[in-house]
Design an enzyme around this catalytic site. Structure first.
Site, PDB file in Angstrom:
ATOM      1  N   SER B 120       0.720  -1.186  -0.068  1.00  0.00           N
ATOM      2  CA  SER B 120       0.092  -0.214  -0.106  1.00  0.00           C
ATOM      3  C   SER B 120       0.792   1.398   0.001  1.00  0.00           C
ATOM      4  O   SER B 120       0.232   2.336  -0.249  1.00  0.00           O
ATOM      5  CB  SER B 120      -0.997  -0.003   1.350  1.00  0.00           C
ATOM      6  OG  SER B 120      -0.247   0.062   2.352  1.00  0.00           O
ATOM      7  N   LYS B 157       1.002   4.192   7.028  1.00  0.00           N
ATOM      8  CA  LYS B 157       0.153   4.925   5.792  1.00  0.00           C
ATOM      9  C   LYS B 157       1.054   6.457   6.243  1.00  0.00           C
ATOM     10  O   LYS B 157       1.320   6.764   7.217  1.00  0.00           O
ATOM     11  CB  LYS B 157      -1.162   5.039   6.337  1.00  0.00           C
ATOM     12  CG  LYS B 157      -1.842   3.700   5.886  1.00  0.00           C
ATOM     13  CD  LYS B 157      -2.032   3.455   4.610  1.00  0.00           C
ATOM     14  CE  LYS B 157      -2.974   1.969   4.299  1.00  0.00           C
ATOM     15  NZ  LYS B 157      -1.947   0.975   4.821  1.00  0.00           N
TER      16      LYS B 157
END
Lengths: 424, 199
Positions: B120, B157
């Site tokens: 990701s 993230k």
């Protein structure tokens, strides 16, 4: 200048260490087990609420705790040791005068800090340690070590304090606070003294503080007298910056499975001798006698029981693993009896003396001179590459007796292949 | 050179003629620390063999070598904390050598290593199996790459804080941003300061 001490204590330390790396279990009951998954040595607040007693033998409470969804962890000492070093490291950024009292407690000297902002300062300590390590701590502030312990205890038990209590600020309530603390819970009062104090009508902290010091010294000793004076706010116990050298070093474990063969016992005894001897060399001591003991399980009353020990006095102080293994095995040989299922063995190094004042014998053999560089090299290699990488063959390789660790979490902070993982 | 009575001392023409030694020029004795002996011998040998390479370096250039004796451990700063611990065998050679820990870790007590799983954050140069250097003591400001515990699982993230809304932004078009809502369990675990990627 009035002395100001703080006692910083990690909350549910072992359990908190596990939770840092297992955030999923936050809010769920967990327990940490002793070596060999023997008994419960730590609980988080959720498992305390379930009424799981500290020290309960794991095999007895296993079933009920499972029903409550309690997650158990085997002792992960590499993780706890590393997390403890991190906490202590952060504490020294507040003041260099700190005494590391145990793996999860430290006394800090805050003398000179403005008295009115001490609570605020304590909060900053809590906040910084918690953010940096994930470990929650409580802070008790007072003028003596014993009172700082009291303050810490109250802070921990009363969430409305936010984990920080400056005893000077609540002086008006000190009497009632001390009354609420049982005398056995005062720092420095052991179980035996607690009993004796109770029978003399001294049951709580306030009564101990107000006891006649002369009577205390006569009936008990000067150590308890100091405790009384400390409760009155007179500092008697100083901070200790360097831990005192140990007079004896013991290495003892319960086996994962019962042992019947002498060979396996010999392996275990060699292994424990190696560990204890390395520890002894680290504090630069030599031993003058080595004790070996073996015992069958005390839990199983139906089995034939046997336990014995043997102390081998040494001709001269010694710190050589090879030589000590030789003596320990000699000791084992003299106490070993076949036909028993052994559950535990141990090695104790006695009467330690500093290695630099070691007295030589009149006729030292050449091997004795050669052994010290060898031991240094051995320690260096094992320090660099992990314990047991280089070892005496007598320690063996199979280690079937090694302890049970069925629920061990990874060494998150000390092994490259066991790091915590972050995903998508 | 000759003493009063005309005995001893310098005799003209005696000894090896100047510049005929192994270096082909005048030499001078100097004191050298034992630890540098191998490097200096190497330079001298190279010089003797006719290599001029070593002297073609720009003036004032510092020779810095990675510390081959550096301690082999996770975050090694703690090893020196134990009062009774062994002094590092490398302590005597620490000057002027480069320590990656010093470069990558500003707060050793609060720094943890975390292994990456998943794709990701691939466009931020964070690939599976990389090691993140995570500093828990740093402020997780808007735009920082962070590790967070989202519903109990650690995830990496970029954090966005806008108009009071926290959003976890992936760096890969195949993944959607995650808006943090009140029902989610969300704890910021630490701020990523470096990525270690083996090639």
């Amino acid at each position: 200048m009035p002395r100001v001490l703080a006692l910083v204590d990690c909350n549910n330390f072992y359990a908190s260490c596990e939770l840092v790396f297992a955030p999923k279990l936050e809010g769920h009951p967990i327990v940490v087990l002793s070596n060999n998954d023997g008994c419960i040595v730590a609980r988080n607040s959720e498992s305390k609420k379930l009424g799981i007693p500290l020290g309960a033998p794991w095999h007895k409470v296993k079933k009920t705790t499972r029903r409550h969804g309690v997650q158990a962890f085997s002792s992960n000492s590499a993780l706890y040791g590393d997390m403890s070093a991190r906490v202590m490291n952060i504490l020294t950024s507040f003041t260099p005068t700190i005494e590391i009292y145990s793996i999860d407690e430290a006394f800090m000297d805050l003398t000179g800090a403005p008295v009115n902002s001490l609570t605020e300062y304590g909060r900053r300590i809590c906040q910084t340690v918690h953010q940096g390590t994930g470990i929650p701590v409580s802070v008790g502030i007072a003028s003596t070590k014993t009172l700082a312990k009291v303050a810490n205890r109250i802070a921990k038990k009363n969430p409305e304090t936010g984990g920080v209590l400056n005893l000077e600020k609540v002086k008006l309530h000190l009497d009632s606070l001390l009354t609420q603390i049982s005398v056995g819970d005062i720092w420095g009062v052991g179980r035996r003294w607690s009993k004796k104090l109770h029978s003399a009508g001294i049951t709580n902290g306030r009564e101990l503080r107000d006891a006649d010091t002369r009577w205390i010294r006569n009936q008990f000793n000067v150590v308890l007298e100091r405790t009384v004076l400390e409760l009155r706010g007179q500092p008697c116990i100083e901070l200790e910056f360097a831990p005192p050298k140990k007079q004896t070093i013991m290495c003892s474990r319960s086996f994962g499975n019962r042992i019947t063969h002498q060979d396996a016992l010999r392996e275990a005894v060699c292994n424990y001798t190696t560990i204890a001897t390395a520890k002894m060399r680290k504090q630069k001591s030599c031993t003058q006698a080595v004790t070996v003991f073996i015992q069958t399980s005390l839990l199983n009353k139906k089995e034939p029981q046997y336990s014995n020990s043997c102390t081998v006095p040494l001709g001269k102080p010694c710190n050589d693993t090879g030589e000590l293994i030789h003596h320990a095995l000699g000791g084992l040989n003299s106490i070993y009896k076949p036909g028993f299922r052994y559950a535990r063995a141990g090695v104790i190094l006695l009467d330690l003396v500093p290695q630099d004042v070691e007295q030589g014998t009149l006729f030292p053999s050449t091997e004795e001179y050669a052994s010290s560089p060898l031991m240094n090299t051995l320690d260096d290699i094992n320090q660099k590459h992990g314990r047991g990488k280089l070892r005496f063959a007598a320690e063996g390789f199979a280690h079937k007796w090694q302890m049970k660790q069925n629920h061990k979490s990874p060494a998150y902070t000390t092994k490259w292949d066991e790091l915590p993982k972050a995903g998508d | 050179m000759v003493n009063k009575r005309g005995h001893g001392g310098h005799r003209p023409g005696a000894g090896r003629p100047e510049g005929t030694g192994k270096f082909g020029e005048k030499t001078k004795p100097i004191r050298v620390p034992n630890s540098l002996l191998p490097q200096i011998t190497e330079i001298l040998d190279a010089h003797k063999a006719g290599s001029k390479k070593i002297f073609m370096m720009p003036q004032n250039a510092e020779i810095m070598l990675p510390d081959e004796n550096a301690e082999h451990s996770g975050v090694p700063f703690f090893s020196n904390m134990v009062a009774a611990g062994f002094p590092s065998p490398a302590d005597d050679h620490m000057d002027d050598r480069l320590d990656l820990n010093e470069y990558l870790v500003s707060h050793p007590a609060a720094t943890f290593f975390v292994r990456v799983q998943g794709l990701s954050m691939i466009n931020a140069g964070i690939q599976p199996d990389d090691i993140l250097v995570v500093d828990r003591s740093m402020d997780p400001a808007h735009g920082k790459v962070i590790v967070a515990a989202l519903d109990g699982d650690l995830t990496v993230k970029r954090i966005s804080k806008q108009n009071g809304q926290i959003t976890l932004m992936p760096e890969n078009d195949d993944y959607d941003p995650i808006e943090i809502t009140a029902e989610m369990s969300f704890i910021i675990w630490g701020v990523v300061t470096s990525v270690i990627h083996k090639v």
